[in-house]
Design a protein around this motif. Structure first.
Motif, PDB file in Angstrom:
ATOM      1  N   TRP A  38       8.324   4.069  -2.036  1.00  0.00           N
ATOM      2  CA  TRP A  38       7.133   4.097  -2.819  1.00  0.00           C
ATOM      3  C   TRP A  38       7.332   5.294  -3.911  1.00  0.00           C
ATOM      4  O   TRP A  38       6.929   5.231  -5.068  1.00  0.00           O
ATOM      5  CB  TRP A  38       5.883   4.379  -2.402  1.00  0.00           C
ATOM      6  CG  TRP A  38       5.349   3.009  -1.604  1.00  0.00           C
ATOM      7  CD1 TRP A  38       5.313   2.575  -0.377  1.00  0.00           C
ATOM      8  CD2 TRP A  38       4.768   2.020  -2.339  1.00  0.00           C
ATOM      9  NE1 TRP A  38       4.740   1.466  -0.297  1.00  0.00           N
ATOM     10  CE2 TRP A  38       4.604   0.816  -1.572  1.00  0.00           C
ATOM     11  CE3 TRP A  38       4.650   1.658  -3.588  1.00  0.00           C
ATOM     12  CZ2 TRP A  38       3.741  -0.460  -1.852  1.00  0.00           C
ATOM     13  CZ3 TRP A  38       4.080   0.320  -3.952  1.00  0.00           C
ATOM     14  CH2 TRP A  38       3.766  -0.369  -3.203  1.00  0.00           C
ATOM     15  N   ALA A  52       2.800   8.344  -6.469  1.00  0.00           N
ATOM     16  CA  ALA A  52       2.888   7.567  -5.272  1.00  0.00           C
ATOM     17  C   ALA A  52       1.828   8.115  -4.248  1.00  0.00           C
ATOM     18  O   ALA A  52       1.981   9.491  -3.814  1.00  0.00           O
ATOM     19  CB  ALA A  52       3.846   7.401  -4.624  1.00  0.00           C
ATOM     20  N   ASP A  58       0.813  -1.110  -0.059  1.00  0.00           N
ATOM     21  CA  ASP A  58       0.058   0.075   0.003  1.00  0.00           C
ATOM     22  C   ASP A  58       0.852   1.224   0.041  1.00  0.00           C
ATOM     23  O   ASP A  58       1.699   1.726   0.887  1.00  0.00           O
ATOM     24  CB  ASP A  58      -0.828   0.020   1.109  1.00  0.00           C
ATOM     25  CG  ASP A  58      -2.052   0.890   0.990  1.00  0.00           C
ATOM     26  OD1 ASP A  58      -2.079   2.023   0.301  1.00  0.00           O
ATOM     27  OD2 ASP A  58      -2.799   0.681   1.913  1.00  0.00           O
ATOM     28  N   ASP A  59       0.823   1.976  -1.130  1.00  0.00           N
ATOM     29  CA  ASP A  59       1.590   3.133  -1.351  1.00  0.00           C
ATOM     30  C   ASP A  59       1.218   4.142  -0.438  1.00  0.00           C
ATOM     31  O   ASP A  59       1.923   5.288  -0.241  1.00  0.00           O
ATOM     32  CB  ASP A  59       1.694   3.510  -2.740  1.00  0.00           C
ATOM     33  CG  ASP A  59       0.345   3.833  -3.164  1.00  0.00           C
ATOM     34  OD1 ASP A  59      -0.467   3.079  -3.241  1.00  0.00           O
ATOM     35  OD2 ASP A  59       0.267   4.887  -3.698  1.00  0.00           O
ATOM     36  N   ARG A  60      -0.169   4.248   0.032  1.00  0.00           N
ATOM     37  CA  ARG A  60      -0.785   5.295   0.662  1.00  0.00           C
ATOM     38  C   ARG A  60      -0.176   5.653   2.000  1.00  0.00           C
ATOM     39  O   ARG A  60      -0.197   6.669   2.658  1.00  0.00           O
ATOM     40  CB  ARG A  60      -2.294   5.267   0.864  1.00  0.00           C
ATOM     41  CG  ARG A  60      -2.743   5.266  -0.843  1.00  0.00           C
ATOM     42  CD  ARG A  60      -4.280   4.786  -0.626  1.00  0.00           C
ATOM     43  NE  ARG A  60      -4.328   3.258  -0.393  1.00  0.00           N
ATOM     44  CZ  ARG A  60      -5.466   2.496  -0.719  1.00  0.00           C
ATOM     45  NH1 ARG A  60      -6.477   3.005  -1.133  1.00  0.00           N
ATOM     46  NH2 ARG A  60      -5.499   1.328  -0.239  1.00  0.00           N
ATOM     47  N   TYR A  95       9.586   4.087  -6.611  1.00  0.00           N
ATOM     48  CA  TYR A  95       9.043   3.124  -7.442  1.00  0.00           C
ATOM     49  C   TYR A  95       7.894   3.304  -8.445  1.00  0.00           C
ATOM     50  O   TYR A  95       7.687   3.123  -9.566  1.00  0.00           O
ATOM     51  CB  TYR A  95       8.461   1.909  -6.613  1.00  0.00           C
ATOM     52  CG  TYR A  95       7.835   0.642  -7.398  1.00  0.00           C
ATOM     53  CD1 TYR A  95       8.394  -0.015  -8.166  1.00  0.00           C
ATOM     54  CD2 TYR A  95       6.475   0.171  -6.896  1.00  0.00           C
ATOM     55  CE1 TYR A  95       7.996  -1.148  -8.926  1.00  0.00           C
ATOM     56  CE2 TYR A  95       6.111  -1.020  -7.382  1.00  0.00           C
ATOM     57  CZ  TYR A  95       6.779  -1.665  -8.455  1.00  0.00           C
ATOM     58  OH  TYR A  95       6.342  -2.688  -9.034  1.00  0.00           O
ATOM     59  N   LEU A  96       7.033   4.273  -7.940  1.00  0.00           N
ATOM     60  CA  LEU A  96       6.016   5.032  -8.650  1.00  0.00           C
ATOM     61  C   LEU A  96       5.952   6.453  -8.927  1.00  0.00           C
ATOM     62  O   LEU A  96       5.297   6.944  -9.692  1.00  0.00           O
ATOM     63  CB  LEU A  96       4.525   5.035  -7.657  1.00  0.00           C
ATOM     64  CG  LEU A  96       4.187   3.602  -7.274  1.00  0.00           C
ATOM     65  CD1 LEU A  96       2.904   3.548  -6.104  1.00  0.00           C
ATOM     66  CD2 LEU A  96       3.656   2.571  -8.296  1.00  0.00           C
ATOM     67  N   VAL A 113      -2.684   5.138  -9.062  1.00  0.00           N
ATOM     68  CA  VAL A 113      -1.898   3.975  -8.756  1.00  0.00           C
ATOM     69  C   VAL A 113      -2.816   2.636  -9.060  1.00  0.00           C
ATOM     70  O   VAL A 113      -3.923   2.465  -8.538  1.00  0.00           O
ATOM     71  CB  VAL A 113      -1.256   3.898  -7.404  1.00  0.00           C
ATOM     72  CG1 VAL A 113      -0.469   2.724  -7.463  1.00  0.00           C
ATOM     73  CG2 VAL A 113      -0.354   5.023  -7.496  1.00  0.00           C
ATOM     74  N   ALA A 137       0.075  -1.547  -6.301  1.00  0.00           N
ATOM     75  CA  ALA A 137      -0.226  -1.574  -4.840  1.00  0.00           C
ATOM     76  C   ALA A 137      -1.203  -2.561  -4.599  1.00  0.00           C
ATOM     77  O   ALA A 137      -2.433  -1.919  -4.694  1.00  0.00           O
ATOM     78  CB  ALA A 137      -0.222  -0.253  -4.535  1.00  0.00           C
TER      79      ALA A 137
END
Length: 315
Positions: free
Chosen positions: A216, A224, A190-192, A219-220, A229, A234
């Motif tokens: 994150w 992110a 979970d990027d959040r 990666y994103l 996303v 994620a």
């Protein structure tokens, strides 16, 4: 630290250097020094280890796969496909080399570790597509690898756990292969980073909120934490319809880990979607506690992981 760590784990922390990916070049150099000679030092008795390269997707480089084959065991062999951790920015198959040797001997299965591309030089979806390509090539060349394409399990740790969860979705959505088990260890899902553990654990060993945020972001990129996303990047963003039909899951989380609650939430979401799921929370542990291999909690978790994989692969 105020955390009530398992005494065996707390004693080991005194000998560890903190992990800090804010200076990524330094972090990579430190890991390279730590891993230097890993393959040479490891006990490879009974296992043939070989690095092979398989063609990448169009426009992508070849993917290196490290294969572990039990000597003297006739095939076709079940396949355990493993994905190393490292926050999407660190690592290679040396990270899990000793674990993979152990798993190969215990399971008498073909174990394959994918050397996926790292962020930020190669942001999403590069790593996941490398993992998918490696798995697809193995299945396409099942006879050459002497593997049983009907007996496949995925295993991933940390970022590798998130990649394994995403790969399970890709395998379902792209027409196979059928996966018998997704084994996710401290998965990054979970990027959040809004769960209670992700907010609270800013000072925990090995992994903490600052590292997770950097991971994150690498990666994103700017996406992110935002609304664009997707669930493959994620998996915690998947809804019940996205999760239905996924392979059974075995998820292990650490008590003092920013990733703890997203692993618990993912297990609950899988269960709600009708996916057979087993969840273990290891008390007194932190992210990477399994590296303290002599500790009772690490030995117990390792034995449990092998038992679950053995059942899934028919061993």
């Amino acid at each position: 630290m105020p955390h009530a760590f398992d005494p065996e784990l707390a004693a080991a922390l005194a000998m560890w250097s903190p992990v800090d990916i804010s200076d990524l070049a330094a972090a990579r150099a430190a890991q390279a020094a730590e891993l230097a000679g890993t393959a040479e030092r490891a006990d490879s008795a009974g296992v043939k280890v070989e690095d092979v390269r398989v063609p990448g997707a169009p426009g992508a480089p070849d993917v290196l796969l490290r294969t572990y084959r039990p000597q003297g065991r006739p095939g076709p062999l079940p396949l355990l496909y493993t994905l190393h951790g490292g926050g999407f920015v660190l690592g290679n198959p040396d990270v899990d080399h000793e674990d993979n040797l152990h798993l190969c001997r215990e399971l008498q299965a073909l174990v394959v570790s994918a050397d996926y591309r790292l962020a930020p030089e190669h942001p999403y979806p590069a790593a996941l597509e490398d993992c998918w390509t490696g798995l697809r090539r193995l299945v396409e060349q099942a006879a050459g690898f002497d593997l049983d394409a009907d007996r496949i399990a995925l295993r991933g740790d940390s970022a590798g756990g998130g990649l394994a969860a995403g790969l399970a979705m890709l395998a379902r959505d792209r027409g196979g292969p059928r996966i018998r088990l997704q084994q996710l260890h401290s998965p990054a899902l979970d990027d959040r980073l809004t769960t209670p553990s992700a907010v609270e654990y800013t000072d925990t060993p090995v992994w903490n909120r600052p590292n997770a945020l950097l991971s994150w972001a690498a990666y994103l990129g700017p996406a992110a934490g935002g609304d664009t996303v997707d669930r493959y990047a994620a998996p915690a963003r998947a809804d019940a319809a996205d999760l239905a039909g996924l392979p059974p899951a075995h998820i292990t989380v650490m008590q003092f880990d920013p990733l703890r609650d997203e692993g618990i939430d993912y297990a609950r979401a899988l269960l709600a979607a009708g996916v057979p799921t087993e969840l273990h929370l290891l008390p007194g542990t932190f992210h990477g506690a399994g590296m303290v291999t002599h500790s009772a909690v690490a030995r117990r978790a390792r034995a449990e992981a092998v038992a679950v994989l053995r059942r899934a692969l028919g061993r």
